[in-house]
Design a protein around this motif. Sequence first.
Motif, PDB file in Angstrom:
ATOM      1  N   GLN A  35       0.873  -1.173   0.000  1.00 18.91           N
ATOM      2  CA  GLN A  35       0.000   0.000   0.000  1.00 18.91           C
ATOM      3  C   GLN A  35       0.912   1.227   0.000  1.00 18.91           C
ATOM      4  O   GLN A  35       1.669   1.446   0.949  1.00 18.91           O
ATOM      5  N   ARG A  36       0.832   2.010  -1.054  1.00 19.93           N
ATOM      6  CA  ARG A  36       1.706   3.179  -1.186  1.00 19.93           C
ATOM      7  C   ARG A  36       1.271   4.293  -0.259  1.00 19.93           C
ATOM      8  O   ARG A  36       0.094   4.630  -0.191  1.00 19.93           O
ATOM      9  N   GLY A  37       2.253   4.861   0.475  1.00 18.09           N
ATOM     10  CA  GLY A  37       1.997   6.015   1.343  1.00 18.09           C
ATOM     11  C   GLY A  37       0.835   5.813   2.289  1.00 18.09           C
ATOM     12  O   GLY A  37       0.075   6.731   2.538  1.00 18.09           O
ATOM     13  N   ALA A  38       0.700   4.622   2.865  1.00 15.36           N
ATOM     14  CA  ALA A  38      -0.508   4.271   3.610  1.00 15.36           C
ATOM     15  C   ALA A  38      -0.451   4.570   5.104  1.00 15.36           C
ATOM     16  O   ALA A  38      -1.483   4.515   5.764  1.00 15.36           O
ATOM     17  N   ALA A  39       0.727   4.869   5.650  1.00 14.82           N
ATOM     18  CA  ALA A  39       0.807   5.145   7.089  1.00 14.82           C
ATOM     19  C   ALA A  39       1.817   6.248   7.343  1.00 14.82           C
ATOM     20  O   ALA A  39       2.880   6.286   6.733  1.00 14.82           O
ATOM     21  N   ARG A  40       1.467   7.106   8.263  1.00 14.62           N
ATOM     22  CA  ARG A  40       2.337   8.230   8.604  1.00 14.62           C
ATOM     23  C   ARG A  40       3.126   7.898   9.853  1.00 14.62           C
ATOM     24  O   ARG A  40       2.562   7.565  10.896  1.00 14.62           O
ATOM     25  N   HIS A  41       4.432   7.961   9.738  1.00 18.56           N
ATOM     26  CA  HIS A  41       5.346   7.749  10.849  1.00 18.56           C
ATOM     27  C   HIS A  41       6.009   9.085  11.177  1.00 18.56           C
ATOM     28  O   HIS A  41       5.813  10.073  10.468  1.00 18.56           O
ATOM     29  N   ALA A  42       6.817   9.091  12.217  1.00 18.36           N
ATOM     30  CA  ALA A  42       7.473  10.333  12.642  1.00 18.36           C
ATOM     31  C   ALA A  42       8.347  10.921  11.542  1.00 18.36           C
ATOM     32  O   ALA A  42       8.499  12.137  11.457  1.00 18.36           O
ATOM     33  N   ASP A  43       8.893  10.074  10.674  1.00 19.74           N
ATOM     34  CA  ASP A  43       9.763  10.560   9.600  1.00 19.74           C
ATOM     35  C   ASP A  43       9.036  10.746   8.264  1.00 19.74           C
ATOM     36  O   ASP A  43       9.665  10.942   7.241  1.00 19.74           O
ATOM     37  N   GLY A  44       7.718  10.655   8.276  1.00 17.42           N
ATOM     38  CA  GLY A  44       6.942  10.883   7.061  1.00 17.42           C
ATOM     39  C   GLY A  44       6.075   9.696   6.673  1.00 17.42           C
ATOM     40  O   GLY A  44       5.871   8.770   7.462  1.00 17.42           O
ATOM     41  N   TRP A  45       5.566   9.735   5.463  1.00 17.63           N
ATOM     42  CA  TRP A  45       4.670   8.696   4.962  1.00 17.63           C
ATOM     43  C   TRP A  45       5.465   7.447   4.578  1.00 17.63           C
ATOM     44  O   TRP A  45       6.523   7.541   3.967  1.00 17.63           O
ATOM     45  N   HIS A  46       4.930   6.303   4.942  1.00 16.26           N
ATOM     46  CA  HIS A  46       5.573   5.025   4.635  1.00 16.26           C
ATOM     47  C   HIS A  46       4.671   4.172   3.756  1.00 16.26           C
ATOM     48  O   HIS A  46       3.449   4.139   3.955  1.00 16.26           O
ATOM     49  N   ASP A  47       5.293   3.490   2.808  1.00 13.58           N
ATOM     50  CA  ASP A  47       4.595   2.424   2.101  1.00 13.58           C
ATOM     51  C   ASP A  47       4.466   1.258   3.082  1.00 13.58           C
ATOM     52  O   ASP A  47       5.337   1.048   3.932  1.00 13.58           O
ATOM     53  N   MET A  48       3.397   0.503   2.962  1.00 19.89           N
ATOM     54  CA  MET A  48       3.129  -0.582   3.905  1.00 19.89           C
ATOM     55  C   MET A  48       2.966  -1.903   3.161  1.00 19.89           C
ATOM     56  O   MET A  48       2.218  -1.983   2.189  1.00 19.89           O
ATOM     57  N   HIS A  49       3.680  -2.925   3.654  1.00 23.99           N
ATOM     58  CA  HIS A  49       3.469  -4.278   3.148  1.00 23.99           C
ATOM     59  C   HIS A  49       2.249  -4.878   3.821  1.00 23.99           C
ATOM     60  O   HIS A  49       2.021  -4.668   5.011  1.00 23.99           O
ATOM     61  N   VAL A  50       1.483  -5.650   3.079  1.00 28.07           N
ATOM     62  CA  VAL A  50       0.336  -6.377   3.608  1.00 28.07           C
ATOM     63  C   VAL A  50       0.642  -7.866   3.503  1.00 28.07           C
ATOM     64  O   VAL A  50       1.090  -8.345   2.453  1.00 28.07           O
ATOM     65  N   HIS A  51       0.407  -8.576   4.603  1.00 31.38           N
ATOM     66  CA  HIS A  51       0.562 -10.030   4.659  1.00 31.38           C
ATOM     67  C   HIS A  51      -0.750 -10.602   5.188  1.00 31.38           C
ATOM     68  O   HIS A  51      -1.402  -9.973   6.023  1.00 31.38           O
ATOM     69  N   ALA A  52      -1.113 -11.794   4.742  1.00 36.05           N
ATOM     70  CA  ALA A  52      -2.339 -12.404   5.254  1.00 36.05           C
ATOM     71  C   ALA A  52      -2.238 -13.917   5.181  1.00 36.05           C
ATOM     72  O   ALA A  52      -1.470 -14.486   4.403  1.00 36.05           O
ATOM     73  N   ARG A  53      -3.061 -14.519   5.999  1.00 33.34           N
ATOM     74  CA  ARG A  53      -3.230 -15.967   5.949  1.00 33.34           C
ATOM     75  C   ARG A  53      -4.724 -16.244   6.008  1.00 33.34           C
ATOM     76  O   ARG A  53      -5.453 -15.622   6.776  1.00 33.34           O
ATOM     77  N   LEU A  54      -5.155 -17.175   5.175  1.00 38.05           N
ATOM     78  CA  LEU A  54      -6.546 -17.618   5.188  1.00 38.05           C
ATOM     79  C   LEU A  54      -6.660 -18.948   5.915  1.00 38.05           C
ATOM     80  O   LEU A  54      -5.702 -19.729   5.919  1.00 38.05           O
ATOM     81  N   ARG A  55      -7.816 -19.203   6.443  1.00 36.96           N
ATOM     82  CA  ARG A  55      -8.045 -20.481   7.126  1.00 36.96           C
ATOM     83  C   ARG A  55      -7.746 -21.652   6.170  1.00 36.96           C
ATOM     84  O   ARG A  55      -7.278 -22.688   6.587  1.00 36.96           O
ATOM     85  N   THR A  56      -7.996 -21.445   4.892  1.00 33.00           N
ATOM     86  CA  THR A  56      -7.814 -22.523   3.915  1.00 33.00           C
ATOM     87  C   THR A  56      -6.372 -22.692   3.453  1.00 33.00           C
ATOM     88  O   THR A  56      -6.057 -23.641   2.732  1.00 33.00           O
ATOM     89  N   ASP A  57      -5.466 -21.793   3.857  1.00 31.72           N
ATOM     90  CA  ASP A  57      -4.060 -21.941   3.508  1.00 31.72           C
ATOM     91  C   ASP A  57      -3.465 -23.124   4.263  1.00 31.72           C
ATOM     92  O   ASP A  57      -3.819 -23.371   5.407  1.00 31.72           O
TER      93      ASP A  57
END
Length: 190
Positions: free
Chosen positions: A167-189
């Motif tokens: 997710q581009r520019g999705a979270a603001r940290h003290a040093d500015g906007w950060h891109d965020m990685h998304v990870h997930a697991r499904l019950r069926t994995d």
Amino acid sequence: MPLLTTPALHAGAFARHPQPDLDAGDLRLRPWRPEDRPAVLAAYADPAIRRWHCRTMTDDEARDWIASWPVRWRQETGAGWAVTDGATVLGQISLRALDLPEAQAEVSYWVLPAARGRHVAARALTALTAFGFDRLGLHRVWLRHSTANAASCRVAERAGLTAEGTQRGAARHADGWHDMHVHARLRTDT
């Protein structure tokens, strides 16, 4: 406007049971206790935890944070556990955002400096994910972290959460906007 699907989990799926302790091998995940306040204060004084969680905490805020978890469990909006070795708090893990109709939850975690390097977060995340699927009936467990936080990426991968994207520019940290990685697991994995 009526939905064409029924909720995957109905109200009461969590709140009808007390929040349990969870076993993670030599780790124990247990609900927070008032006497854990020094560990919470130490965590939010740690520069690494402050960097990625973007907050500090006073003694009163730590007390209120601990007190909020049983309320969130009863309201089915979240659930937090202290990660311990039986006696000492090593970190925290939480289902910080529960979505019962979609049967999914976002996870967050941190580990105190003295416990780092022992895969505490990955083992806790593995146990929490299993609990979410097997006992709560969740369909999806996910997390996101700054792309600059390589340690969090390793935790997600060790616990079997697949990288889904950025997710581009999705979270603001003290040093500015950060891109965020998304990870997930499904019950069926597997």
